[in-house]
Every structure is written in structure tokens, then in C-alpha cells.
Design a protein around this motif. Sequence first.
Motif, PDB file in Angstrom:
ATOM      1  N   ARG A   1      66.487 -34.035   0.501  1.00 31.14           N
ATOM      2  CA  ARG A   1      65.625 -33.759  -0.641  1.00 31.14           C
ATOM      3  C   ARG A   1      64.728 -32.546  -0.389  1.00 31.14           C
TER       4      ARG A   1
ATOM      5  N   LYS B   1      59.508 -43.299   0.505  1.00 28.21           N
ATOM      6  CA  LYS B   1      60.195 -44.344  -0.271  1.00 28.21           C
ATOM      7  C   LYS B   1      59.315 -45.573  -0.381  1.00 28.21           C
TER       8      LYS B   1
ATOM      9  N   SER C   1      59.776 -35.194  -7.264  1.00 25.91           N
ATOM     10  CA  SER C   1      60.434 -34.572  -6.119  1.00 25.91           C
ATOM     11  C   SER C   1      59.879 -33.188  -5.798  1.00 25.91           C
TER      12      SER C   1
ATOM     13  N   GLN D   1      68.118 -38.875   7.340  1.00 28.32           N
ATOM     14  CA  GLN D   1      68.795 -38.756   6.064  1.00 28.32           C
ATOM     15  C   GLN D   1      69.981 -39.705   6.023  1.00 28.32           C
ATOM     16  N   GLN D   2      70.413 -40.028   4.814  1.00 29.86           N
ATOM     17  CA  GLN D   2      71.612 -40.845   4.664  1.00 29.86           C
ATOM     18  C   GLN D   2      72.864 -39.988   4.807  1.00 29.86           C
TER      19      GLN D   2
ATOM     20  N   ASP E   1      61.840 -38.582   6.430  1.00 28.34           N
ATOM     21  CA  ASP E   1      63.127 -39.122   5.998  1.00 28.34           C
ATOM     22  C   ASP E   1      63.571 -38.400   4.722  1.00 28.34           C
ATOM     23  N   GLU E   2      64.816 -38.646   4.316  1.00 28.40           N
ATOM     24  CA  GLU E   2      65.389 -38.020   3.114  1.00 28.40           C
ATOM     25  C   GLU E   2      65.339 -36.495   3.194  1.00 28.40           C
TER      26      GLU E   2
ATOM     27  N   THR F   1      71.090 -46.296   3.791  1.00 31.49           N
ATOM     28  CA  THR F   1      69.815 -46.858   3.350  1.00 31.49           C
ATOM     29  C   THR F   1      69.790 -48.356   3.639  1.00 31.49           C
TER      30      THR F   1
END
Length: 584
Positions: free
Chosen positions: A463, A234, A425, A495-496, A459-460, A195
Amino acid sequence: MAKENTDNEVTSNSDSPQNTSKITNPIELIGRVASPPQLESNSEEFYFWVQRDRLVEKTQLVRAESQIEGKKIEFYGVVQEVHRRSRKRDIYEESDVMDGDVGNDPPFKPEGVTYASVSILRTNPDVLTPPIEQSKVYLGGQNEAEFSYGFDEMKRPMAVGRLRNGGSNFAGLAKIDLAYLLGDYSGHLNVTGMTGAGTKTSFLLTIVKLLLHEAKQKTGKDPLHIVPIVLNVKGEDLMWIDREGREFKKKFETNKQDWKELGIQPEPFIGTQFYTPNQSNTNGGTTVDGCNATAYYWSFSDVLAEGLFPYLFSDDSISNVMMFLVNDIIAEFTDADGQPVLKHGVQNWEQLITWIRNEASTGEAERQIRNHQTGTWRAVCRRLSDIINEGESIFPRNAHSGKPLKVTRSQTSQPQVIDIHSLPSSLQRFVVAAIFKQVVAARKGKKAVRGLRYLLILDELNRFAPRNNTDPITKLLENVATEMRSQGVILFGGQQFASQVSTKIVESAAVRVLGRTGIAELQERVWQGWDKSVRQQASVLKLDEKLIMQTTFRQPMFVKLPFPSWAMNREDIAPKPMAQTPEV
């Protein structure tokens, strides 16, 4: 700067506009292949010792020449690591050379040797054998890069940045093949990074900018239409990409030159459409001020019409018994074609919850839908009540009609940015599923537009499609990744932690990218196919550097990316010139 080369081009080592011209140098001999014990060559790698006064760097491109069976064979590779070994047996002898005095300069030069390990990228002709010892090794440049990564054989090459050749030099432009990105042979793009330091979304938007430019060039018999759909997950960061960036303008000439190398005029995404959830207790008010957004929300009938009702119950905590009842409720309120049939006094979400609550408290014989336990009715009612309580911004309780998202297009368009960051979420996942389902439906059947590519930028991913989950939303994303690239639906995911994302999604991406990534993540199984030296390099990348791996490459490209010309958050919006500032 390199010293020799009549047929190779090596870009100078400065990023400033005054020093970005390509410099032609004669071929530079830098070493010889060596294969001593424990450093043996094989068909994938070899070692060479370096000429005493020469500088060789990790990530430089090299070429070795061998004569085998009377044939000249060229081995093209990238330096994986550079080593230095002295002739002393231990640290004591090293100290003794200077009598333990750091200020003492001995009369003799160091007698050690510098050597490098090389990963073979390609051979000419194609052979599966190593170079022989004492073969000459030359420093590579743009020509070697073109051949090593197969730029010369790409069906639809597109430059994505400048290919680093060591720490500060370049070997021309780094390219990927759109046939592998956009679905002809394969598809999808996946990027991993920490991130902030990984700059994943900036990279994805850079590729979008390049593809929009590419689409302008593709007309006639082989059109390309690009429709980017960006999910803002985000903060409000992506709600300003139609504005100039303050940081970009601080070093305008340097940043502009990087885009110019790619043939692009740097500018923000002018004409972007923005969407946010509806401001609660308003009719069309948006949740983000100042970005000229349009509100979106769904009524009960909208969710039924679009086939989205099951996604309200999409997580692994929902039992099969509950889903059986959910499916029966859908059947009760839709016809044979799946269109809404509102009855039992149900016109909105509030009335639906009341009806389900009444069914739960009614005896089995009097229920509209039978063969379900009272406990199941109550569980579905609690779940739906929680969803409406949490998500009243997208599910207004008393709305008989809504303003659902309509993201399909028939030709190239500027990005559509859908803000979901303020939603819980579970409801973020619902919006993502609604968009993906709509796009998938648009690309099937007779209505599919030739040459149209939907780019879903998300992104992410951990999730929305967690590893080992089997809920309907995860399955929908997996279906897009594994089956929809040939239909023109392309996932640009980030993603991280790739180790926490569905394996099907990560492994289906024909282009995988690493920004700066944590050591712990790089030890996970998902990265074990990448060389150790590459993983070490990924842990120290700069913000504008990426390692880009395409299915056809043996090793990733080390790429410097242009700085984004758009605002990357509200604070980054460049101030307007005084002439454009309205009088107060």
C-alpha cells in the motif's frame, strides 16, 4: 526421540514444560549416500537411502562424512524431502501382493526403500564438491545446527525461536546475526504471509521484544539503543500491546517456557506510547478509546516546516505540471531555509484553499505565482480540497497550529504506536512519509546518536511502496531500504504479497521471512530463488512457525516462535485479577 549421540544435543519432541530439557544421545547413523541415475549428487545437494527401520523427516539436519583425496570432509545439510519407492513396477503389482484384499497381511515385509534429498548448508573444510556414494549419513542436532547456519561465526548472534528438527523435535535455538539485521553489514527485515494465518505483525513485534532485551545488555563502549516505531494500519489491533494477552495466559506455563528458552521474561510492552488522529471537531480528542492515546494533527505551517507539503500530492496520477505549481506554492510560503512565511492572509488550511481558488480565477498578470495554466491551478485546488475534506482529523481546517508527531528519541524507548487505520489510504501514506522523513533527518549530521537504531515497523507495504511506482513516498521508502541502514534506520516491513511491493525494498532486506503464504504468491518471480520444497512448506506452516532466511544462509531455518505475551486485539486483553478490579 533419537537413540544415539555422545556429542550432539537433541531436544525432546514435546512442547510441554515438563519435556523441554535437552537430551544427549549418541551419534545416530541413519543412512548412506546414493547417486544413481537421475538422483545424482552435486555441490548443492545429495541423496541418501534410509536404514530400514529408521524415521527420517523433512527439515531434519544431517551430516555426511566422506574421504576424498585422503581427507575427511563433512557435509552438513537439511532434508528437503523424504521419498518412498517400492520395488513393484506399477499399482497393479502393489494390489496383487495382497490379492486385492485390504484386510490381508502378507507374510513378507515391504521391500521398498525410503530415501531423502538433502540441501547442503555448509562443508568442513570448505569445498565445492558432493559427498561420494556410500558415505555415512548421521542425524544432526544442536551442534550441527550451530555449524550449518554459521552461528559460530556470527558477530552479534540473537536467538529468535527454537529451531525445528523435523516435525516435533528441536535442534537448539535459531539465531540471526544483528550485524546483518541492524546495519553493520546489511540491514532490514521483511516478512510475507497470508492475512491472519501469516502472523506477520506478531512476528515483527516478537523481534522488537527480543531487541529491547538485547539493548539492556549492551552498555558501555558498545551501546545499543532501540527505538521502535509501529504503524497500526489494520483495525485497532496494536493499540493494546501494553496489556497482557488472554490467549497467552490460557497456556501460561507452556508459553512462558518458550520465552524462557530465549532468556526473556514474557510480559506486554509496558510503557508503550500510543497516538491516534485527532477526533474531528475536537481539540485533542482521540479516535480510539481506552488506550490512553495522544492525538496528532498538522496545521499548514507545520506541514511547511517539516517539508511535507509535496507528500500531499504523492501518487502516480499527479502530473509533473501540477508538481511544478506545488513546488512554487512551497517557495511562495517559505524562506530560503525552508521555514514557513505565512502571508496573503493565509494562516490555515481553509485560507490556503481559498487563496488557491482565488489565484485560479485571477488573470495571469495579477497572480502572485505566474507561468501556470488556470487548469493547473484548479487541479491543485481540487486535490487539496479533497485531501482536507477526507483528512480533517489530521488537517483541521481552521487550526493555526497543530500537534504533529515527534517520534525521535536519544535512547532506548518502548514502542511508539501510531494509529492510521481510520485514515484514507492516501493520508495513511502521508503519515508514514512524515515519520520516515523525520527519522531520516534525525540520523544525519552531528545530532546522530551513536548506537541508536530506529525500527520502523510497517505492515501492508504494498500500500505504501507499490511495485513500479515512482511517486515521492515510494521513493522515500526505497531510500530508507537502500541507503539508510548504515545510518541506523531499519525497516521492519510486512505484506501479504511481496510480488506487489517495490523490488528495491524486498531485495534490500538481509533477513527475509515466510509465514504461511498462498500458493499463487509463491509462484511469483520474487520467490523463484527459494527451493520448490521450501515454497511448498511455506504454504502449510502453522501460526507459530516461520521460515527465516538470512543473507549468509543457503537455506532458511524452520523456526517455532514463542506465543505473544501481549494482547493482540481489544478482545484479547486478559481480565485483571479480582484484587486489581476497582470497586463499583
